[in-house]
Structure formats: C-alpha cells, structure tokens
Design an enzyme around this catalytic site. Sequence first.
Site, PDB file in Angstrom:
ATOM      1  N   SER A  96      59.864  25.532   7.526  1.00  0.00           N
ATOM      2  CA  SER A  96      58.786  25.341   8.502  1.00  0.00           C
ATOM      3  C   SER A  96      57.850  26.547   8.525  1.00  0.00           C
ATOM      4  O   SER A  96      56.628  26.396   8.547  1.00  0.00           O
ATOM      5  CB  SER A  96      59.393  25.205   9.898  1.00  0.00           C
ATOM      6  N   PHE A 134      49.119  26.595  13.753  1.00  0.00           N
ATOM      7  CA  PHE A 134      48.198  25.470  13.570  1.00  0.00           C
ATOM      8  C   PHE A 134      48.223  24.619  14.829  1.00  0.00           C
ATOM      9  O   PHE A 134      49.282  24.070  15.178  1.00  0.00           O
ATOM     10  CB  PHE A 134      48.698  24.670  12.354  1.00  0.00           C
ATOM     11  N   GLU A 369      54.712  16.399  11.952  1.00  0.00           N
ATOM     12  CA  GLU A 369      53.911  16.021  10.766  1.00  0.00           C
ATOM     13  C   GLU A 369      53.779  14.501  10.646  1.00  0.00           C
ATOM     14  O   GLU A 369      53.749  13.955   9.547  1.00  0.00           O
ATOM     15  CB  GLU A 369      54.558  16.565   9.483  1.00  0.00           C
TER      16      GLU A 369
END
Length: 389
Positions: A96, A134, A369
């Site tokens: 990750s 992010f 995701e």
Amino acid sequence: YPLTSIPDYYGIDALLTEEHKLIRQSVRDWVESYVMPQIDQAAQNHTDLPGLMRELGKIGALGPYIPVEYGGSGLDQISYGLIMQELERGDSAVRSAASVQSSLVMFPINEFGSEEQKMKYLPKLAAGEMIGSFGLTEPNHGSDPSSMETYFKDMGDHYLLNGAKMWITNSPLCDIAVVWAKNEEGKIQGLIVERGMEGFTTPETHNKWSLRASKTGELVFNDVKVPKENLLPGVTGLKGPLSCLNSARYGISWGVIGAAIDCHCTAVQYSKERKQFGKPIGSYQLQQKKLAEFLTEITKAQLLCLQLGNLKNEHKATPAQISMAKRNNVKMAIDIARESRQILGGMGIMGEFPMMRHAANLESVITYEGTHDVHLLITGLDITGINAF
Ligand code: TGC
Ligand code: FAD
C-alpha cells in the site's frame, strides 16, 4: 518455509527477462530481511514500520516506471507488478505504501504536473525523503467520487480550498497530498497541498482491524490557501484521479498474488508436517483439495497479470480489463487466506503464521481502489453497454 516452494506451476519465469528476475529477487531479499522479522509485531501493535518509505526508496520500489530524469527507474510494467507482488508477500501495508506513493502521487505529478512540479517533488518522492498521500474519497462519497463536495475558489493570487477527505492511506505521515476537488465550474482538478499550509490537518483513524501496519487518516481543509502553481495543469475531470487508479489497481492485481503465495506456501509446509490420526494432514483429500485449488487460482492470477502487464506496456490495457484483474485476484487472495488459515487449525489464528494478518488486510484491499461490487459493475457495463451503477 523454503522460498524455493514459491509456485511457478506453468513455467511463467521463462516469460520474464533476466532483469525482471533480478528485480524480483532483490525485493524478495529485502522483504525477507526487513519486513518479515518485524511485520507481525508492527501489525499487532498497530504501528507502521519505522523508516519504511526511505527503505522502499533505497530498493527502487517508489515510482519504478517514472523516468530516470525525475528520480524513477524507468522500468516496465511487469517490473512494477513483480515489485508489488514481493512487497505484498510481506504485507499489504508495505505494498500500500508503495502503491500510493508510486501510482497515486508520483503518477499524477508525472502525467499531469508542470515541469517545475515534477522537478520539485518527484526525486524526493522516489527517494522516500518525502511521503505523499492521495485524497479522493470523502465521508459522504466513496464509490461515487464524482459527487465529491471538496471545492476550491480562485482568489486571484491563490486558491482557497475547503472540504474533507476520509480513509486516506498515510495521511498522518504525509508531507504532501494530491487532492481532487471541484473548481467553481464544478469540474474536478488536482491540487498539491503541502503540510504546514494553514488550515490543513491530517487526523489519524484509529482502531482498524485491517492494515494495522499502515497509517490511515483524514485530510481536512479549512480555508487552506493553495498557491496557484500547485494546481496540476494537465487534467480536468474524473478521468484525472481514475487514471491514477488504473495504475494502482494494476499493481494491486499483482500484489495480492504475493499475499496468496505466502499463505499457500505456509499451508503446504504445515500440511506436510502436522500429523493427525497418525498421518500428515496433507495426506487427506479434503486438505489436498484446498491446496490444489490454491495453486490453480494462483497460477490463473499469475497468467492474467502477466498478459495485463504486456498490454499495459503497449498502452493497450483498458480500465475494464484492469478492473477484472483487480476484482478476480483480490477475491482469489482473500479466499486463499481464509481457507489456508483453516488448514492450520488453531495455529492459524496466531501471529507466528501470516494468514490472519493477510486475511484481515485483504478486507481493506477488496474495498479500496474500487470495491468488489464496483468492479463487477464496471465489467457488466463493458459487456452490455448499460450502466448499472
Ligand atoms: P463515468 O461517468 O463513467 O466517467 C467519468 C469520466 O471518467 C472517465 N473514466 C476513466 N478514465 C480513466 N480511467 C478510468 N478507469 C476511468 N473510468 C471512467 C470517463 O471516460 C469519463 O471521462 P469524460 O472525459 O467523458 O468525462 O464516472 P462515474 O461517475 O459513473 O463513476 C464511475 C466509477 C464507478 C467507475 C468510478 O467512479 C469508480 O471507479 N469508483 C470507485 C472509486 C474508487 O475506486 N476510489 C478509490 C479511492 S483511492 C483508494 O482507494 C486508494 S487505496 C490505496 C492503498 O492504500 O493502496
Ligand atoms: P461505499 O461507496 O459507501 O460502499 C458501501 C457498499 O455499497 C459497498 O459494498 C459497495 O460495493 C456498495 N455499493 C456502492 N455503490 C453501489 C452501486 N451503485 N451498486 C451496488 N452496490 C454499491 N481513498 C482515497 O481516496 N485515498 C486513499 O489513500 C484511500 N486509502 C484507503 C485505505 C483503507 C484502509 C480503506 C479501507 C479505504 C481507503 N480509501 C482511500 C477509500 C476507499 O477507496 C473507499 O473505502 C472505497 O472506494 C469504498 O467507498 P466507501 O467506503 O465510501 O463505501
């Protein structure tokens, strides 16, 4: 268990270059020496591995496909995949960290950033001297990021950013965050927000049962003044963040093969050693069925990833093909983690063996995701042309 037992049932190694195999071996060695000895304690204690990002930088695991002039290694997509596989054999938290830094922070700066942004951030991110996060997901918008509420206004000499992101890997540690927010026309754009900007905070999310060796948190923006030069100039719209996800999802498809391999190899070894009713448990058909299915599913996943990597190297992989691989391979890995844990009986719940840790981690991986369901809907749309979201 012996590393030689790592499965290559269909001789896939013959399809790799010498460079691929060397890269894989060097990451495998690093995982053996740095990750394996401390990962159980880190997960049990809910702490990250000290200095992880710099270590990842040293072994070239950050932005491996980013051009050399910006600090990357200019490697191909199969190399990237193999690196992810080896990292996740250690732990999903390690993969990750590398995924976010490479695909979700370096990738958008490299693809959509100005020359000044690339020179300013990419070399430090590649070295692990700077940690990125992010921000796409929000408290009210996970699977549906186009409804995001975070927004920025043009104030003449700067932008003013307001809103909040949730579930952000490495937010409590990050030096910069690539944040997706709506401009005054309601169009999504990317901004690079730096730690220290007034009004920007990164509270940690506590008490996770999954990815316990990774930090997760929020990104909160309260009238944050963002310099105009921090806007990513090269993209507008949801395709910006979703392009980053294509790269990260591809890496996850490979990564989870590593977690599955770790569980499979441990189960093979244990089933040969553990005796019940006077015979190794591996001599019983029920246990052999599990092991045979693990190897079959791992082999299918390896072949799927290799061809997806070839397509990606030729810039031909479609987002829907990537969704299929992410969905299939994560489910494969979580099923193997759960089933292999049973092969170990009571021992399977212990930290000395990796299954519970991988199984718990993969609960996040099957959700982030793009959830398992969302990827199925993407495949459904690709087949029928009908959007079922
Ligand atoms: P839709 O109307 O289909 O598309 C909007 C625009 O985006 C384009 N597009 C893509 N572009 C590139 N790659 C893709 N995969 C793309 N998918 C769509 C599309 O062409 C369109 O472009 P344009 O120019 O016509 O405007 O979008 P939608 O609002 O219907 O939503 C589609 C959906 C559901 C597929 C998408 O939003 C989605 O994938 N949702 C899941 C959200 C998600 O994956 N979030 C992940 C957050 S990051 C994370 O989890 C990091 S974990 C990291 C770790 O620790 O490893
Ligand atoms: P929701 O979208 O609320 O979904 C809940 C359930 O509803 C799911 O089962 C989903 O499949 C289902 N569902 C949703 N829509 C539909 C539909 N149309 N049809 C049928 N079913 C549907 N995000 C980032 O931006 N950056 C990060 O770094 C990041 N790191 C993460 C780290 C961890 C440990 C975790 C757990 C998450 C992380 N995420 C990150 C967020 C992650 O991407 C989201 O959790 C994920 O996209 C799902 O969103 P949600 O949690 O809001 O679930």
